[in-house]
Design a protein around this motif. Sequence first.
Motif, PDB file in Angstrom:
ATOM      1  N   MET A 164     -13.983  55.366 -99.157  1.00 43.00           N
ATOM      2  CA  MET A 164     -14.700  54.365 -98.721  1.00 43.00           C
ATOM      3  C   MET A 164     -14.557  52.919 -98.828  1.00 43.00           C
ATOM      4  O   MET A 164     -14.551  52.228 -97.691  1.00 43.00           O
ATOM      5  N   VAL A 165     -13.965  52.624 -99.999  1.00 43.95           N
ATOM      6  CA  VAL A 165     -13.537  51.134-100.004  1.00 43.95           C
ATOM      7  C   VAL A 165     -12.168  50.740 -99.003  1.00 43.95           C
ATOM      8  O   VAL A 165     -12.299  49.778 -98.541  1.00 43.95           O
ATOM      9  N   LYS A 166     -11.512  51.795 -99.019  1.00 45.86           N
ATOM     10  CA  LYS A 166     -10.156  51.351 -98.226  1.00 45.86           C
ATOM     11  C   LYS A 166     -10.769  51.459 -96.849  1.00 45.86           C
ATOM     12  O   LYS A 166     -10.093  50.729 -95.975  1.00 45.86           O
ATOM     13  N   LYS A 167     -11.746  52.378 -96.465  1.00 46.88           N
ATOM     14  CA  LYS A 167     -12.014  52.361 -94.862  1.00 46.88           C
ATOM     15  C   LYS A 167     -13.149  51.032 -94.504  1.00 46.88           C
ATOM     16  O   LYS A 167     -13.483  51.088 -93.454  1.00 46.88           O
ATOM     17  N   GLY A 168     -13.525  50.314 -95.612  1.00 45.96           N
ATOM     18  CA  GLY A 168     -14.465  49.181 -95.377  1.00 45.96           C
ATOM     19  C   GLY A 168     -15.858  49.905 -95.289  1.00 45.96           C
ATOM     20  O   GLY A 168     -16.592  48.859 -94.589  1.00 45.96           O
TER      21      GLY A 168
ATOM     22  N   PRO B  73      -4.390  56.000-108.968  1.00 46.25           N
ATOM     23  CA  PRO B  73      -5.709  56.162-108.132  1.00 46.25           C
ATOM     24  C   PRO B  73      -7.013  56.075-109.153  1.00 46.25           C
ATOM     25  O   PRO B  73      -7.067  56.532-110.374  1.00 46.25           O
ATOM     26  N   VAL B  74      -7.980  55.637-108.498  1.00 47.40           N
ATOM     27  CA  VAL B  74      -9.073  55.492-109.348  1.00 47.40           C
ATOM     28  C   VAL B  74     -10.126  56.647-108.482  1.00 47.40           C
ATOM     29  O   VAL B  74     -10.478  56.270-107.594  1.00 47.40           O
ATOM     30  N   ARG B  75     -10.749  57.397-109.442  1.00 49.94           N
ATOM     31  CA  ARG B  75     -11.847  58.434-109.038  1.00 49.94           C
ATOM     32  C   ARG B  75     -13.009  58.079-109.175  1.00 49.94           C
ATOM     33  O   ARG B  75     -13.141  57.066-109.966  1.00 49.94           O
ATOM     34  N   ASN B  76     -14.123  58.670-108.674  1.00 55.06           N
ATOM     35  CA  ASN B  76     -15.600  58.401-108.876  1.00 55.06           C
ATOM     36  C   ASN B  76     -15.605  58.558-110.214  1.00 55.06           C
ATOM     37  O   ASN B  76     -16.503  57.894-110.943  1.00 55.06           O
ATOM     38  N   ALA B  77     -15.079  59.444-110.969  1.00 56.45           N
ATOM     39  CA  ALA B  77     -15.529  59.605-112.454  1.00 56.45           C
ATOM     40  C   ALA B  77     -14.991  58.614-113.224  1.00 56.45           C
ATOM     41  O   ALA B  77     -15.566  58.333-114.171  1.00 56.45           O
TER      42      ALA B  77
ATOM     43  N   GLY C  34     -20.599  63.208-103.286  1.00 57.49           N
ATOM     44  CA  GLY C  34     -19.503  64.303-102.724  1.00 57.49           C
ATOM     45  C   GLY C  34     -18.469  63.519-102.114  1.00 57.49           C
ATOM     46  O   GLY C  34     -17.327  64.016-101.574  1.00 57.49           O
ATOM     47  N   LYS C  35     -18.549  62.181-101.810  1.00 61.74           N
ATOM     48  CA  LYS C  35     -17.525  61.242-101.106  1.00 61.74           C
ATOM     49  C   LYS C  35     -16.766  60.625-102.079  1.00 61.74           C
ATOM     50  O   LYS C  35     -17.228  60.206-103.200  1.00 61.74           O
ATOM     51  N   ASP C  36     -15.432  60.218-101.676  1.00 60.94           N
ATOM     52  CA  ASP C  36     -14.428  59.699-102.512  1.00 60.94           C
ATOM     53  C   ASP C  36     -14.743  58.223-102.146  1.00 60.94           C
ATOM     54  O   ASP C  36     -14.572  57.548-101.230  1.00 60.94           O
ATOM     55  N   VAL C  37     -15.191  57.454-103.516  1.00 62.09           N
ATOM     56  CA  VAL C  37     -15.574  56.072-103.235  1.00 62.09           C
ATOM     57  C   VAL C  37     -14.176  55.353-102.930  1.00 62.09           C
ATOM     58  O   VAL C  37     -14.353  54.327-102.247  1.00 62.09           O
ATOM     59  N   ARG C  38     -13.156  55.613-103.444  1.00 58.22           N
ATOM     60  CA  ARG C  38     -12.004  54.791-103.131  1.00 58.22           C
ATOM     61  C   ARG C  38     -11.527  54.981-101.623  1.00 58.22           C
ATOM     62  O   ARG C  38     -11.358  53.788-101.134  1.00 58.22           O
TER      63      ARG C  38
END
Length: 571
Positions: free
Chosen positions: A49-53, A2-6, A43-47
């Motif tokens: 966000m990408v998966k949800k489009g 998994p890719v985290r924001n950090a 505060g949101k997980d970018v991964r």
Amino acid sequence: MPVRNADIAAIFEEIADLLEIDGANVFRVRAYRNAARILQELGKDVRAMVKKGEDLTELPGIGTDLAAKIKGIVDTGHCKALDELHRRLPPAIAELLKIPGLGPKRVRSLYRELGIQTLDQLRRAVREHRIQALPGFGEKTEMHISDALEAHGGGAGRYTRVVADQFATHLLDYLKRVPGVGRVVIAGSYRRAKETVGDLDILATAEAESPIMQRFVDYEDVAEVVTHGPTRASVLLRGGLQVDFRVVSAENYGAALHYFTGGKAHNIAIRRLGQERGLKINEYGVFRGDERVAGDTEESVFAGVGLPFIPPELREDRGEIEAARTGRLPKLVELADIKGDLHAHTKASDGHNTILEMAGTAKSHGLEYLAITEHSRRLTVAHGLDSVRLLKQMDEIERLNDTLDGIVLLKGIEVDILEDGRLDFPDELLGRLDVVVGAVHSRFDLPRNKQTERILRAMDRPHFNILAHPSGRLIGRREPYDVDMLRVIRKARDRGCFLELNANPERLDLSDVQCKIAKEEGVLVSLNSDGHSTLDFGNLRYAVGQARRGWLESRDVLNSRGLNELRRLLR
């Protein structure tokens, strides 16, 4: 993996560093740095966000190009732009950036002027005294580089709290969902709210049949399992952060939490107090002979040595035990005590949101007032305001205040302190503002006496209110400038000025020790976000943690006051 924001933020920081070494456009470099900061604090997980489009360009500072790169990193785990920079620049040059005091600009000079590409080449240049001859370096800088090289061990580094938080939050949520798990808590320096952490210590209680240990080592971010036993394990996460995990019984929980939270000196002092009472204190409990007399809660451990509960942030053996013994422990400031923010930026300078957007988010965080403090004209790189633009913004703030409900905007400026101590705007203009925040943004290399006198002269100006990020440090990136902070604090006391504790996780400036000195000298500290987007108000919790480490109570904090009292203090 998994890719985290950090992870994405680290890639963008590395791109920015390499671009700066390569001599790229300053605005391009800043775009990557701003994006890295936004992702670290998001505060949101970018991964997710990408998966949800979801549209990433709705995030502040993220345009179409950066959004595409983020999506590429989430999908593939790497970035083509970074790969290209690695091909173009010497492969080992990024290692130079790990040496304290060597930022991209200095690395660029070392590379272009002396051909230095590796740590070994840097060590050789130091031995041969070639570095001090470079413009902007000198003998003192060469000596600092030599000391930093000697201290550089190449092992795991330390992580700012905002980066550690990203790993910790996901891991804690994961562990709490494991069947049979009771309490899960992070101890260690993280719980003491230190500005950086070297690792994470996690404690949990669990039923005997719980699969908690196996689930821990199977966590998706684990890169290496160092040890794995029935009640304890240690792993390295991707990015190098080590996590030590222990499962303890409910009756030992308080003793273990105390043992793994306190600084070494604090724990030794508590054990000595126990010995004076004929007690043995360790991670398993408080014992009189073979009889276990306490340890299920931290309160019981402290009570065993005749003390009240000592907040985790104070457990450094800096007087907290004597204060507890004599009933003088401070009632530490809490986030709920903060009534306003006196340092924030908008799109008018180098921020990412409008005044109205910043005001609405500040209100949603429970704040009653917000000072808009753009950069002044001298800081052209941040699109600083000249007098005409400042006056226009002041009119806009007055109009908005007629329409806003539940929050009041204050007219302010973050005015540059020039090298000779003058301020970037005349007193007549500054006198029309509600709050004047002074800041050093240049000539960090002045000798101690000159730097100190520069700041003291600025504080003598009649409308100077708050000294922003007083030491100028960036944690792990830029050392504080050389200044006599005690003289500055006493000047603030004598002049009725205030000092900022900047909430940016890369600053946290004042330090905890300096906060305590300010308290002892009777100088109020302002806990400010230095917000450049609506996301930054969330950083106020880091300032509160630092303030608590500095023994600050609500009464020691300027912006714990209501608006009327604040206005009186600022006048």
